[in-house]
Design a protein around this motif. Sequence first.
Motif, PDB file in Angstrom:
ATOM      1  N   UNK A 197       0.277   9.723 -41.443  1.00 10.69           N
ATOM      2  CA  UNK A 197       0.070   9.347 -40.060  1.00 10.69           C
ATOM      3  C   UNK A 197       0.369   7.861 -39.895  1.00 10.69           C
ATOM      4  N   UNK A 198       0.977   7.491 -38.784  1.00 12.34           N
ATOM      5  CA  UNK A 198       1.366   6.087 -38.583  1.00 12.34           C
ATOM      6  C   UNK A 198       0.184   5.137 -38.671  1.00 12.34           C
ATOM      7  N   UNK A 199      -0.983   5.592 -38.179  1.00 13.79           N
ATOM      8  CA  UNK A 199      -2.175   4.736 -38.233  1.00 13.79           C
ATOM      9  C   UNK A 199      -2.606   4.496 -39.667  1.00 13.79           C
ATOM     10  N   UNK A 200      -2.463   5.505 -40.522  1.00 13.12           N
ATOM     11  CA  UNK A 200      -2.806   5.365 -41.932  1.00 13.12           C
ATOM     12  C   UNK A 200      -1.826   4.435 -42.640  1.00 13.12           C
ATOM     13  N   UNK A 201      -0.562   4.566 -42.335  1.00 12.56           N
ATOM     14  CA  UNK A 201       0.458   3.709 -42.944  1.00 12.56           C
ATOM     15  C   UNK A 201       0.250   2.255 -42.545  1.00 12.56           C
ATOM     16  N   UNK A 208      -1.348  -3.296 -43.979  1.00 10.80           N
ATOM     17  CA  UNK A 208      -2.242  -4.437 -43.734  1.00 10.80           C
ATOM     18  C   UNK A 208      -3.040  -4.770 -44.991  1.00 10.80           C
ATOM     19  N   UNK A 209      -3.411  -3.745 -45.745  1.00  9.83           N
ATOM     20  CA  UNK A 209      -4.204  -3.951 -46.955  1.00  9.83           C
ATOM     21  C   UNK A 209      -3.361  -4.368 -48.160  1.00  9.83           C
ATOM     22  N   UNK A 210      -2.069  -4.506 -47.948  1.00 15.35           N
ATOM     23  CA  UNK A 210      -1.225  -5.054 -49.004  1.00 15.35           C
ATOM     24  C   UNK A 210      -0.328  -4.086 -49.742  1.00 15.35           C
ATOM     25  N   UNK A 211      -0.269  -2.840 -49.316  1.00 16.22           N
ATOM     26  CA  UNK A 211       0.615  -1.885 -49.984  1.00 16.22           C
ATOM     27  C   UNK A 211       2.063  -2.354 -49.852  1.00 16.22           C
ATOM     28  N   UNK A 212       2.794  -2.419 -50.965  1.00 18.66           N
ATOM     29  CA  UNK A 212       4.175  -2.917 -50.900  1.00 18.66           C
ATOM     30  C   UNK A 212       5.091  -1.953 -50.148  1.00 18.66           C
ATOM     31  N   UNK A 213       5.819  -2.461 -49.195  1.00 15.38           N
ATOM     32  CA  UNK A 213       6.751  -1.659 -48.416  1.00 15.38           C
ATOM     33  C   UNK A 213       7.857  -2.554 -47.897  1.00 15.38           C
ATOM     34  N   UNK A 214       9.016  -1.966 -47.701  1.00 15.08           N
ATOM     35  CA  UNK A 214      10.164  -2.713 -47.186  1.00 15.08           C
ATOM     36  C   UNK A 214      10.462  -2.391 -45.729  1.00 15.08           C
ATOM     37  N   UNK A 215      10.199  -1.140 -45.335  1.00 14.33           N
ATOM     38  CA  UNK A 215      10.503  -0.680 -43.976  1.00 14.33           C
ATOM     39  C   UNK A 215       9.341   0.149 -43.445  1.00 14.33           C
ATOM     40  N   UNK A 216       9.042  -0.004 -42.160  1.00 17.27           N
ATOM     41  CA  UNK A 216       8.020   0.812 -41.505  1.00 17.27           C
ATOM     42  C   UNK A 216       8.660   1.528 -40.333  1.00 17.27           C
ATOM     43  N   UNK A 245       2.297   1.286 -30.654  1.00 18.89           N
ATOM     44  CA  UNK A 245       1.020   0.595 -30.811  1.00 18.89           C
ATOM     45  C   UNK A 245       0.795   0.166 -32.263  1.00 18.89           C
ATOM     46  N   UNK A 246       1.116   1.054 -33.204  1.00 17.54           N
ATOM     47  CA  UNK A 246       0.919   0.725 -34.619  1.00 17.54           C
ATOM     48  C   UNK A 246       1.879  -0.380 -35.062  1.00 17.54           C
ATOM     49  N   UNK A 247       3.089  -0.334 -34.545  1.00 16.78           N
ATOM     50  CA  UNK A 247       4.058  -1.383 -34.876  1.00 16.78           C
ATOM     51  C   UNK A 247       3.628  -2.714 -34.259  1.00 16.78           C
ATOM     52  N   UNK A 248       3.172  -2.677 -33.017  1.00 21.31           N
ATOM     53  CA  UNK A 248       2.727  -3.905 -32.348  1.00 21.31           C
ATOM     54  C   UNK A 248       1.581  -4.567 -33.103  1.00 21.31           C
ATOM     55  N   UNK A 249       0.728  -3.741 -33.715  1.00 20.27           N
ATOM     56  CA  UNK A 249      -0.397  -4.289 -34.480  1.00 20.27           C
ATOM     57  C   UNK A 249       0.101  -5.100 -35.677  1.00 20.27           C
ATOM     58  N   UNK A 250       1.183  -4.651 -36.300  1.00 25.20           N
ATOM     59  CA  UNK A 250       1.750  -5.394 -37.434  1.00 25.20           C
ATOM     60  C   UNK A 250       2.467  -6.652 -36.969  1.00 25.20           C
ATOM     61  N   UNK A 299       3.126  -9.427 -39.862  1.00 26.55           N
ATOM     62  CA  UNK A 299       3.592  -8.616 -40.985  1.00 26.55           C
ATOM     63  C   UNK A 299       4.978  -8.074 -40.680  1.00 26.55           C
ATOM     64  N   UNK A 300       5.248  -7.920 -39.394  1.00 29.03           N
ATOM     65  CA  UNK A 300       6.587  -7.597 -38.901  1.00 29.03           C
ATOM     66  C   UNK A 300       6.987  -8.731 -37.971  1.00 29.03           C
ATOM     67  N   UNK A 301       8.195  -9.206 -38.135  1.00 30.36           N
ATOM     68  CA  UNK A 301       8.655 -10.321 -37.320  1.00 30.36           C
ATOM     69  C   UNK A 301       8.811  -9.959 -35.852  1.00 30.36           C
TER      70      UNK A 301
END
Length: 268
Positions: A71-75, A80-88, A94-99, A104-106
């Motif tokens: 789920x996008x909210x889980x991802x 946010x908690x530091x899981x390594x990722x290159x793309x979301x 809403x979930x993207x705006x939070x990052x 965390x996202x430019x």
Amino acid sequence: MKRLVSFIFIPVFFLTACDALFNPAPVSDIEASKRTLTVFAAASLTDAFTEIGAAFDAANPGVVTTFNFAGSQSLRTQIVEGAPSDVFASASEKEMDALVAESIVGAGEAQIFLTNELIVILPVDNPAALEDLEDLANPGVKLVLAAEEVPVGEYARQAFDLMDVFFGAGFKDKVFANVVSNEDNVKQVLAKVLLGEADAGIVYLSDVVTAPELKFIEIPTDLNVIAKYPIAPLAKSKNADLAAKFIEYVLSTEGQAVLARWGFTPVK
């Protein structure tokens, strides 16, 4: 003479073995050049992105794309908690705006790459004899939704707000009284209906492509909610070049064609 030969052979063998032990052969250029791209993507993208990932890797030798589908909210929480990722790739702006808010996202990096909409799915035998949207309010209907914090669950509740106005006040309350479970992502809603554990569920239109045996009730445009999916590289990605190339591929004619085959509405 034989003893002399044996005596000479043993040290040579010993030295060869030692050299192999302390000076192992270098890793091949191919192995050394392998790079892993990690993509966190909404559960609804599982099938389409798996195909896109395979095509992307084939077009970029040495690249291995790995996915984390949920789920996008889980991802978003994991990132946010530091899981390594290159793309979301999210099913919710809403979930993207939070990052973006947490840098965390430019800013300005996210792009909408597809849209989706809702549909009601029913088991093959349709035990509740549901025929239209109003039937979801019938007493005893077992309805499964995604949890409210899950994008598809939030969209479903927005759709019921519209239906409450259309069908009359009180419709929404009757429907919510029939909800027997709230799932963590859209694939779990789909699974519940496929297993016959619910009389109906609300998923994305794209999910019908993966389960064509199910029956369904369409939700009219004026009562539906259009989901916009944004995709973006993570600001701290260690593979910024690959992240950009992957997003470019998703937005390409080839990538958009794959999304269309899996029931999504491309943006290009």
